[in-house]
Motif scaffolding. Structure first.
Motif, PDB file in Angstrom:
ATOM      1  N   GLU A  83      33.004 111.308  12.531  1.00 21.19           N
ATOM      2  CA  GLU A  83      33.112 111.800  13.897  1.00 21.19           C
ATOM      3  C   GLU A  83      32.842 110.663  14.880  1.00 21.19           C
ATOM      4  O   GLU A  83      31.774 110.060  14.860  1.00 21.19           O
ATOM      5  N   GLU A  84      33.820 110.377  15.726  1.00 19.76           N
ATOM      6  CA  GLU A  84      33.650 109.325  16.728  1.00 19.76           C
ATOM      7  C   GLU A  84      32.768 109.854  17.854  1.00 19.76           C
ATOM      8  O   GLU A  84      32.882 111.005  18.262  1.00 19.76           O
ATOM      9  N   MET A  85      31.856 108.992  18.327  1.00 15.88           N
ATOM     10  CA  MET A  85      30.966 109.422  19.402  1.00 15.88           C
ATOM     11  C   MET A  85      30.531 108.236  20.249  1.00 15.88           C
ATOM     12  O   MET A  85      30.617 107.094  19.827  1.00 15.88           O
ATOM     13  N   SER A  86      30.055 108.561  21.450  1.00 11.26           N
ATOM     14  CA  SER A  86      29.548 107.540  22.365  1.00 11.26           C
ATOM     15  C   SER A  86      28.125 107.170  21.973  1.00 11.26           C
ATOM     16  O   SER A  86      27.506 107.818  21.139  1.00 11.26           O
ATOM     17  N   ARG A  87      27.589 106.137  22.616  1.00 14.99           N
ATOM     18  CA  ARG A  87      26.208 105.726  22.318  1.00 14.99           C
ATOM     19  C   ARG A  87      25.213 106.817  22.699  1.00 14.99           C
ATOM     20  O   ARG A  87      24.234 107.040  21.999  1.00 14.99           O
ATOM     21  N   ASN A  88      25.452 107.499  23.829  1.00 15.16           N
ATOM     22  CA  ASN A  88      24.539 108.570  24.252  1.00 15.16           C
ATOM     23  C   ASN A  88      24.543 109.724  23.258  1.00 15.16           C
ATOM     24  O   ASN A  88      23.499 110.276  22.907  1.00 15.16           O
ATOM     25  N   ALA A  89      25.747 110.119  22.810  1.00 14.67           N
ATOM     26  CA  ALA A  89      25.843 111.203  21.823  1.00 14.67           C
ATOM     27  C   ALA A  89      25.219 110.773  20.500  1.00 14.67           C
ATOM     28  O   ALA A  89      24.590 111.585  19.818  1.00 14.67           O
ATOM     29  N   LEU A  90      25.373 109.495  20.146  1.00 14.40           N
ATOM     30  CA  LEU A  90      24.769 108.992  18.917  1.00 14.40           C
ATOM     31  C   LEU A  90      23.247 109.084  18.994  1.00 14.40           C
ATOM     32  O   LEU A  90      22.594 109.513  18.036  1.00 14.40           O
ATOM     33  N   ALA A  91      22.671 108.710  20.142  1.00 10.13           N
ATOM     34  CA  ALA A  91      21.214 108.780  20.305  1.00 10.13           C
ATOM     35  C   ALA A  91      20.719 110.214  20.153  1.00 10.13           C
ATOM     36  O   ALA A  91      19.703 110.464  19.492  1.00 10.13           O
ATOM     37  N   THR A  92      21.450 111.170  20.716  1.00  8.19           N
ATOM     38  CA  THR A  92      21.064 112.577  20.601  1.00  8.19           C
ATOM     39  C   THR A  92      21.112 113.038  19.147  1.00  8.19           C
ATOM     40  O   THR A  92      20.184 113.689  18.657  1.00  8.19           O
ATOM     41  N   ARG A  93      22.195 112.702  18.449  1.00 11.26           N
ATOM     42  CA  ARG A  93      22.340 113.115  17.046  1.00 11.26           C
ATOM     43  C   ARG A  93      21.301 112.448  16.149  1.00 11.26           C
ATOM     44  O   ARG A  93      20.788 113.057  15.221  1.00 11.26           O
ATOM     45  N   LEU A  94      20.963 111.183  16.439  1.00  7.65           N
ATOM     46  CA  LEU A  94      19.954 110.501  15.640  1.00  7.65           C
ATOM     47  C   LEU A  94      18.583 111.138  15.831  1.00  7.65           C
ATOM     48  O   LEU A  94      17.804 111.249  14.882  1.00  7.65           O
ATOM     49  N   ASN A  95      18.293 111.574  17.054  1.00  8.72           N
ATOM     50  CA  ASN A  95      17.037 112.278  17.298  1.00  8.72           C
ATOM     51  C   ASN A  95      16.984 113.593  16.519  1.00  8.72           C
ATOM     52  O   ASN A  95      15.938 113.968  15.993  1.00  8.72           O
ATOM     53  N   GLU A  96      18.120 114.305  16.439  1.00  8.99           N
ATOM     54  CA  GLU A  96      18.177 115.544  15.652  1.00  8.99           C
ATOM     55  C   GLU A  96      17.950 115.268  14.173  1.00  8.99           C
ATOM     56  O   GLU A  96      17.226 116.004  13.498  1.00  8.99           O
ATOM     57  N   ILE A  97      18.573 114.204  13.667  1.00 10.25           N
ATOM     58  CA  ILE A  97      18.412 113.848  12.253  1.00 10.25           C
ATOM     59  C   ILE A  97      16.956 113.493  11.966  1.00 10.25           C
ATOM     60  O   ILE A  97      16.380 113.904  10.966  1.00 10.25           O
ATOM     61  N   ALA A  98      16.349 112.721  12.869  1.00 16.04           N
ATOM     62  CA  ALA A  98      14.956 112.312  12.684  1.00 16.04           C
ATOM     63  C   ALA A  98      14.023 113.523  12.723  1.00 16.04           C
ATOM     64  O   ALA A  98      13.042 113.576  11.985  1.00 16.04           O
ATOM     65  N   ALA A  99      14.314 114.495  13.571  1.00 15.04           N
ATOM     66  CA  ALA A  99      13.462 115.686  13.667  1.00 15.04           C
ATOM     67  C   ALA A  99      13.565 116.559  12.420  1.00 15.04           C
ATOM     68  O   ALA A  99      12.602 117.233  12.054  1.00 15.04           O
ATOM     69  N   ASN A 100      14.724 116.541  11.747  1.00 17.26           N
ATOM     70  CA  ASN A 100      14.943 117.399  10.583  1.00 17.26           C
ATOM     71  C   ASN A 100      14.628 116.735   9.251  1.00 17.26           C
ATOM     72  O   ASN A 100      14.767 117.374   8.211  1.00 17.26           O
ATOM     73  N   GLN A 101      14.219 115.480   9.259  1.00 25.79           N
ATOM     74  CA  GLN A 101      13.989 114.794   7.989  1.00 25.79           C
ATOM     75  C   GLN A 101      12.596 115.080   7.438  1.00 25.79           C
ATOM     76  O   GLN A 101      11.683 115.428   8.174  1.00 25.79           O
ATOM     77  N   ASN A 102      12.454 114.900   6.148  1.00 23.70           N
ATOM     78  CA  ASN A 102      11.190 115.093   5.448  1.00 23.70           C
ATOM     79  C   ASN A 102      10.342 113.835   5.624  1.00 23.70           C
ATOM     80  O   ASN A 102      10.823 112.723   5.409  1.00 23.70           O
ATOM     81  N   ALA A 103       9.073 113.983   5.995  1.00 27.96           N
ATOM     82  CA  ALA A 103       8.204 112.830   6.250  1.00 27.96           C
ATOM     83  C   ALA A 103       7.936 112.035   4.971  1.00 27.96           C
ATOM     84  O   ALA A 103       7.795 110.817   5.016  1.00 27.96           O
ATOM     85  N   GLN A 104       7.858 112.700   3.803  1.00 28.34           N
ATOM     86  CA  GLN A 104       7.598 111.999   2.553  1.00 28.34           C
ATOM     87  C   GLN A 104       8.827 111.276   2.030  1.00 28.34           C
ATOM     88  O   GLN A 104       8.721 110.281   1.332  1.00 28.34           O
ATOM     89  N   ASP A 105      10.011 111.781   2.328  1.00 31.83           N
ATOM     90  CA  ASP A 105      11.250 111.182   1.832  1.00 31.83           C
ATOM     91  C   ASP A 105      12.236 111.058   2.992  1.00 31.83           C
ATOM     92  O   ASP A 105      13.124 111.898   3.150  1.00 31.83           O
ATOM     93  N   PRO A 106      12.096 110.015   3.833  1.00 30.37           N
ATOM     94  CA  PRO A 106      12.983 109.896   4.997  1.00 30.37           C
ATOM     95  C   PRO A 106      14.423 109.610   4.588  1.00 30.37           C
ATOM     96  O   PRO A 106      14.693 109.086   3.514  1.00 30.37           O
TER      97      PRO A 106
END
Length: 146
Positions: A83-106
């Motif tokens: 999926e092509e995205m802008s830098r702003n959209a990428l930052a938003t999606r990366l924050n979502e990924i970081a919020a949903n990841q497991n702390a023991q196994d990133p």
């Protein structure tokens, strides 16, 4: 529709010999159709954005879960998966990924950048990854022939 029974008078049908060969024509037909289907679908299974990767002598990494693929093509377009995205959209999606990841196994992040890209663009994407808290970043390269 029914079974072919022997004549009732006890005699066997002497005019026909039992068939001892297997008819392989239907089998060959099915195999040729499957071959054509696989020949058509195999090129479609290649995933990702076409990027000319730089070479490296580094070894491959072991992974437990599916990594997040970030690609930057030769024109500087950024893709998350396909999926092509802008830098702003990428930052938003990366924050979502970081919020949903497991702390023991990133989550493992695979960053694929075209070898002709400006170093600053790749560093900007890596900065977004760092700001989101995604620190397991691997730069994808092709194997060196040396």
């Amino acid at each position: 529709m029914g079974m072919d029974l022997a004549p009732s008078n006890g005699r066997r049908n002497r005019g026909r010999a039992p068939m001892s060969e297997i008819n392989v024509t239907p089998f060959v037909d099915v195999m040729l159709v499957l071959l054509i289907i696989f020949m058509i679908t195999a090129p479609l299974l290649v995933t990702g954005v076409p990027v000319k990767l730089p070479e490296s002598r580094a070894n491959a990494l072991d992974q437990d879960q599916e990594p997040v693929q970030i690609s930057i093509d030769e024109e500087g377009r950024i893709y998350l998966g396909e999926e092509e995205m802008s830098r702003n959209a990428l930052a938003t999606r990366l924050n979502e990924i970081a919020a949903n990841q497991n702390a023991q196994d990133p989550r493992q992040i695979m960053l694929r950048g075209d070898e002709t890209l400006d170093y600053g663009l790749i560093m900007a994407v890596m900065g977004e990854l760092n700001r989101a808290g995604l620190n397991r970043v691997s730069l994808v390269t092709t194997g060196s022939s040396e």
